[in-house]
Design a protein around this motif. Structure first.
Motif, short mmCIF file in Angstrom:
data_model
loop_
_atom_site.label_atom_id
_atom_site.label_comp_id
_atom_site.label_asym_id
_atom_site.label_seq_id
_atom_site.Cartn_x
_atom_site.Cartn_y
_atom_site.Cartn_z
N ILE A 12 -66.68 -48.65 42.93
CA ILE A 12 -65.94 -48.40 41.45
C ILE A 12 -65.13 -47.31 41.64
CG2 ILE A 12 -66.54 -47.26 39.21
CD1 ILE A 12 -69.02 -49.28 39.38
N ALA A 13 -65.43 -46.17 42.50
CA ALA A 13 -64.10 -45.00 42.34
C ALA A 13 -63.10 -45.48 43.13
CB ALA A 13 -64.96 -43.89 43.01
N VAL A 14 -63.18 -46.30 44.19
CA VAL A 14 -62.10 -46.88 44.80
C VAL A 14 -61.24 -47.95 43.90
CG1 VAL A 14 -61.13 -48.40 46.73
CG2 VAL A 14 -63.02 -46.70 47.16
N VAL A 15 -61.75 -48.66 43.28
CA VAL A 15 -61.15 -49.39 42.28
C VAL A 15 -60.52 -48.80 41.14
CG1 VAL A 15 -61.40 -51.43 40.40
CG2 VAL A 15 -62.70 -51.59 42.70
N ALA A 16 -61.01 -47.65 40.63
CA ALA A 16 -60.57 -46.90 39.44
C ALA A 16 -59.07 -46.24 39.96
CB ALA A 16 -61.51 -45.81 39.17
N ILE A 17 -59.42 -45.69 41.20
CA ILE A 17 -58.18 -44.75 41.76
C ILE A 17 -56.91 -45.86 42.25
CG2 ILE A 17 -57.17 -43.74 43.94
CD1 ILE A 17 -60.09 -42.21 43.98
N LEU A 18 -57.32 -47.23 42.40
CA LEU A 18 -56.22 -48.18 42.83
C LEU A 18 -55.74 -48.36 41.36
CD1 LEU A 18 -57.69 -50.10 45.70
CD2 LEU A 18 -55.94 -48.57 45.93
N SER A 19 -56.62 -48.62 40.37
CA SER A 19 -56.04 -49.00 39.22
C SER A 19 -55.00 -47.99 38.58
CB SER A 19 -57.34 -49.19 38.33
OG SER A 19 -57.90 -50.34 38.83
N LEU A 20 -55.75 -46.65 38.82
CA LEU A 20 -54.56 -45.52 38.25
C LEU A 20 -53.15 -45.56 39.23
CD1 LEU A 20 -57.13 -42.71 37.75
CD2 LEU A 20 -55.83 -43.93 35.96
N SER A 21 -53.29 -46.04 40.35
CA SER A 21 -52.19 -46.03 41.04
C SER A 21 -51.15 -47.19 40.62
CB SER A 21 -52.22 -46.14 42.65
OG SER A 21 -52.93 -47.52 42.97
N ILE A 22 -51.63 -48.05 40.12
CA ILE A 22 -50.93 -49.25 39.50
C ILE A 22 -50.20 -49.08 38.24
CG2 ILE A 22 -50.97 -51.70 38.52
CD1 ILE A 22 -53.03 -52.33 40.54
N ILE A 23 -50.96 -48.09 37.51
CA ILE A 23 -50.66 -47.77 36.26
C ILE A 23 -49.38 -46.66 36.38
CG2 ILE A 23 -51.14 -46.43 34.19
CD1 ILE A 23 -53.93 -47.95 34.18
N ILE A 110 -55.65 -52.60 53.14
CA ILE A 110 -55.95 -51.53 54.08
C ILE A 110 -56.90 -50.52 53.72
CG2 ILE A 110 -54.97 -49.39 55.10
CD1 ILE A 110 -52.18 -51.11 55.71
N VAL A 111 -56.93 -50.13 52.38
CA VAL A 111 -57.84 -49.33 51.38
C VAL A 111 -59.09 -49.92 51.45
CG1 VAL A 111 -58.31 -48.15 49.30
CG2 VAL A 111 -56.06 -48.13 50.01
N PHE A 112 -59.49 -51.19 51.05
CA PHE A 112 -60.66 -51.82 51.05
C PHE A 112 -61.01 -51.94 52.60
CE2 PHE A 112 -59.59 -53.14 46.66
CZ PHE A 112 -60.68 -52.81 46.08
N THR A 113 -60.20 -52.08 53.60
CA THR A 113 -60.82 -52.42 54.75
C THR A 113 -61.36 -51.07 55.38
OG1 THR A 113 -59.35 -54.18 55.50
CG2 THR A 113 -60.14 -53.09 57.22
N VAL A 114 -60.64 -49.95 55.10
CA VAL A 114 -60.84 -48.58 55.52
C VAL A 114 -62.47 -48.21 54.93
CG1 VAL A 114 -60.50 -46.29 55.36
CG2 VAL A 114 -58.74 -47.80 56.15
N PHE A 115 -62.35 -48.54 53.52
CA PHE A 115 -63.70 -48.25 52.86
C PHE A 115 -64.76 -48.93 53.48
CE2 PHE A 115 -66.52 -49.45 49.12
CZ PHE A 115 -66.86 -48.28 48.98
N ASP A 116 -64.78 -50.35 53.56
CA ASP A 116 -65.40 -51.25 54.21
C ASP A 116 -66.31 -50.69 55.58
OD1 ASP A 116 -65.43 -52.76 51.87
OD2 ASP A 116 -64.27 -54.32 52.67
N VAL A 117 -65.08 -50.45 56.54
CA VAL A 117 -65.60 -49.86 57.95
C VAL A 117 -66.10 -48.71 57.73
CG1 VAL A 117 -64.46 -49.29 59.93
CG2 VAL A 117 -63.53 -51.33 58.88
N GLY A 118 -65.87 -47.76 56.90
CA GLY A 118 -66.59 -46.61 56.74
C GLY A 118 -68.06 -46.55 56.33
#
Length: 135
Positions: A12-23, A110-118
């Protein structure tokens, strides 16, 4: 132990940060043409990330390392193929004026892949610690 709830709150934090970046990026005029695609790509990749994590959590519960590696391979392949189909279908259906619409998609990928791999590495490390503690 890393449970699904821990992962979900981080997701949820990753999605929120990416949403703020789109805004934030929507204030630039060059971004206005690809803004809708960015939102759709974010929702798509967030959903694929959830499916990937469900497979990985299911795979880590199996005691066989071969099954876990199979789940990792399957989730990576599914994510890659679904992403390729998504881009092709979007390009055919929406006829974008230039190829720059792909840039936000690959950044999110890339962001979601790094998150998943981590998370996957944390799961492996935790499972290895559990096995050594039981021995």
């Amino acid at each position: 132990m890393i449970n699904y709830r821990y992962y979900f709150f981080r997701w949820i934090a990753v999605v929120a940060i990416l949403s703020l970046s789109i805004i934030a990026a929507s204030t630039f005029t060059w971004f206005s043409n690809i803004g809708i695609f960015s939102w759709v790509a974010l929702v798509f990749l967030a959903g694929i990330s959830q499916l990937t994590m469900l497979l990985l959590f299911r795979g880590i519960k199996n005691k066989s390392n071969h099954q876990f590696i199979g789940m990792v391979s399957a989730s990576t392949t599914i994510k890659l193929l679904c992403s390729a189909f998504f881009i092709v279908i979007w390009a055919i259906a929406m006829h974008p004026t230039n190829a720059f619409f792909i840039i936000p998609f690959f950044l999110f990928y890339i962001v979601f892949t790094v998150f998943d791999v981590g998370l996957m590495l944390k799961l492996i490390k935790q499972e290895k610690n559990n096995v050594t503690q039981k021995s």
